[in-house]
Write an enzyme that holds these catalytic residues in place. Sequence first.
Site, mmCIF file in Angstrom:
data_model
loop_
_atom_site.group_PDB
_atom_site.id
_atom_site.type_symbol
_atom_site.label_atom_id
_atom_site.label_comp_id
_atom_site.label_asym_id
_atom_site.label_seq_id
_atom_site.Cartn_x
_atom_site.Cartn_y
_atom_site.Cartn_z
ATOM 1 N N GLU A 193 0.672 -4.055 3.345
ATOM 2 C CA GLU A 193 1.813 -4.485 3.249
ATOM 3 C C GLU A 193 2.297 -4.817 5.060
ATOM 4 O O GLU A 193 3.299 -5.302 4.082
ATOM 5 C CB GLU A 193 2.977 -3.303 2.453
ATOM 6 C CG GLU A 193 2.547 -3.520 0.992
ATOM 7 C CD GLU A 193 2.467 -2.017 0.315
ATOM 8 O OE1 GLU A 193 3.450 -0.996 0.885
ATOM 9 O OE2 GLU A 193 2.182 -1.817 -0.771
ATOM 10 N N SER B 141 -3.985 0.782 -7.533
ATOM 11 C CA SER B 141 -4.135 0.708 -8.357
ATOM 12 C C SER B 141 -4.947 2.039 -9.289
ATOM 13 O O SER B 141 -5.555 2.465 -10.245
ATOM 14 C CB SER B 141 -4.711 -0.042 -9.427
ATOM 15 O OG SER B 141 -3.186 -0.929 -8.924
ATOM 16 N N ASN C 167 0.418 8.634 -0.517
ATOM 17 C CA ASN C 167 1.107 7.133 0.203
ATOM 18 C C ASN C 167 2.597 6.545 -0.083
ATOM 19 O O ASN C 167 2.325 5.728 -1.934
ATOM 20 C CB ASN C 167 0.340 5.608 0.514
ATOM 21 C CG ASN C 167 1.181 4.657 1.042
ATOM 22 O OD1 ASN C 167 2.204 5.413 1.227
ATOM 23 N ND2 ASN C 167 0.983 3.136 1.687
ATOM 24 N N TRP C 168 3.382 7.629 -0.150
ATOM 25 C CA TRP C 168 5.245 7.506 -0.595
ATOM 26 C C TRP C 168 5.347 6.096 -0.526
ATOM 27 O O TRP C 168 7.115 5.611 -1.401
ATOM 28 C CB TRP C 168 6.215 8.412 -0.601
ATOM 29 C CG TRP C 168 5.926 9.972 -1.309
ATOM 30 C CD1 TRP C 168 4.227 9.772 -2.317
ATOM 31 C CD2 TRP C 168 6.426 10.642 -1.150
ATOM 32 N NE1 TRP C 168 4.677 10.910 -2.988
ATOM 33 C CE2 TRP C 168 5.581 11.862 -1.682
ATOM 34 C CE3 TRP C 168 7.643 11.460 -0.571
ATOM 35 C CZ2 TRP C 168 6.072 13.128 -1.460
ATOM 36 C CZ3 TRP C 168 7.783 12.860 -0.145
ATOM 37 C CH2 TRP C 168 7.023 13.448 -1.311
ATOM 38 N N LYS C 169 5.799 4.905 0.430
ATOM 39 C CA LYS C 169 5.834 3.882 0.755
ATOM 40 C C LYS C 169 7.125 4.044 0.823
ATOM 41 O O LYS C 169 7.410 5.533 1.408
ATOM 42 C CB LYS C 169 5.777 2.860 -0.468
ATOM 43 C CG LYS C 169 3.855 2.961 -0.456
ATOM 44 C CD LYS C 169 3.326 1.396 -1.104
ATOM 45 C CE LYS C 169 1.769 1.094 -1.035
ATOM 46 N NZ LYS C 169 1.906 0.235 -1.790
ATOM 47 N N GLY D 206 1.005 4.176 -6.002
ATOM 48 C CA GLY D 206 2.738 4.832 -7.393
ATOM 49 C C GLY D 206 2.401 5.523 -7.863
ATOM 50 O O GLY D 206 3.406 7.006 -8.627
ATOM 51 N N GLU E 110 -8.703 -1.035 0.529
ATOM 52 C CA GLU E 110 -7.487 -1.729 -0.606
ATOM 53 C C GLU E 110 -8.307 -2.842 -0.217
ATOM 54 O O GLU E 110 -7.364 -3.924 0.018
ATOM 55 C CB GLU E 110 -6.218 -1.051 0.587
ATOM 56 C CG GLU E 110 -6.022 0.800 0.154
ATOM 57 C CD GLU E 110 -4.649 0.635 0.205
ATOM 58 O OE1 GLU E 110 -4.581 1.601 -0.470
ATOM 59 O OE2 GLU E 110 -3.643 0.649 1.120
ATOM 60 N N GLY F 182 -0.875 -1.873 -6.475
ATOM 61 C CA GLY F 182 0.190 -1.737 -7.162
ATOM 62 C C GLY F 182 0.599 -3.265 -8.507
ATOM 63 O O GLY F 182 1.479 -2.741 -9.295
ATOM 64 N N HIS G 189 -1.806 -0.947 7.216
ATOM 65 C CA HIS G 189 -2.041 -0.848 5.688
ATOM 66 C C HIS G 189 -1.472 -2.595 5.017
ATOM 67 O O HIS G 189 -0.996 -3.134 6.010
ATOM 68 C CB HIS G 189 -0.291 -0.452 4.789
ATOM 69 C CG HIS G 189 -0.542 -0.503 3.447
ATOM 70 N ND1 HIS G 189 0.082 -1.298 3.198
ATOM 71 C CD2 HIS G 189 -1.188 0.635 2.663
ATOM 72 C CE1 HIS G 189 -0.006 -1.423 1.373
ATOM 73 N NE2 HIS G 189 -0.157 0.002 1.333
HETATM 74 P P1 PGA Z 1 -0.865 1.279 -5.305
HETATM 75 O O1 PGA Z 1 -0.688 1.393 -4.160
HETATM 76 O O2 PGA Z 1 -1.282 2.427 -6.028
HETATM 77 O O3 PGA Z 1 0.658 1.647 -6.375
HETATM 78 O O4 PGA Z 1 -1.403 0.401 -5.787
HETATM 79 C C1 PGA Z 1 -1.891 2.232 -2.762
HETATM 80 C C2 PGA Z 1 -1.569 1.252 -1.150
HETATM 81 O O5 PGA Z 1 -0.679 -0.019 -1.194
HETATM 82 O O6 PGA Z 1 -1.901 2.886 -0.620
#
Ligand code: PGA
Length: 245
Positions: free
Chosen positions: A92, A207, A8-10, A229, A162, A168, A90
């Site tokens: 976010e 993470s 997931n590159w966001k 990330g 998640e 993150g 997600h």
């Molecule tokens: P992260 O993000 O690996 O940077 O913690 C995971 C995600 O939000 O899909």
Amino acid sequence: MLNLIVANWKMNGSLEGIKEFFEKLYLRDYAEVVVLPPAVYIRDCVSAIGNRALAVGIQNIWTEDAGAYTGEISAKMARDIGAYWALVGHSERRQLQKESDDLVKQKLECSLKAGMNVIVCVGETLEERLSGQAESVVSKQLKKVLAIDLTKTQNEVVIAYEPIWAIGSGESATLEEVQEMHAFIRNVLLVVLGTLGANVRILYGGSVTAENSANLIKQDHVNGLLVGGASLKADSFSSILNALD
Ligand code: PGA
């Protein structure tokens, strides 16, 4: 079940970076790989992968096929340009765009209708975990979003657990926490979907790194990983794939 590893590159990446990423990415045959770039780069990713065995998906879609929805992208359009997977729910988006379970459910239905496989994200906040509500929060999310008839679709629905506090943060959930929640999710899936629930892949995200991925994937009912990330560079993402052997 084949492990599913999702990048997931966001809101990260560039045209130049995409070329380098796919040139350097080292795939392994024991894992299925999906890359979710920002929507503007989907076509570039599709051309960059050529005939290699991985798929491209979209991080978010709108709930209608077409219409007066300025700035939105439909699942049908994403599918049209080669996105075979959609990510919905997600945290976010749940937090920043205030997406409700009801909206996430509509996005799930729309993506399936467009012929895409869907990854549905669930997870609790730190406050919810500390106050002993992690399971009830996740169960409520699952029950609301999965209140659809999955026997009618040919496409796959995957759940990504998640924990919001692990995303993150550099600190993934512990193996015990992951094991416990994934077993709980499996039970909820069996209750909600009946026997179909046994075959739903459950991913862990939050993470994930090359260092912790091998142990995470060994836990019961962990059928893949959702990587943020550490998926941005081919080297670190390849190291995660490599560590799963
Ligand atoms: P992260 O993000 O690996 O940077 O913690 C995971 C995600 O939000 O899909």
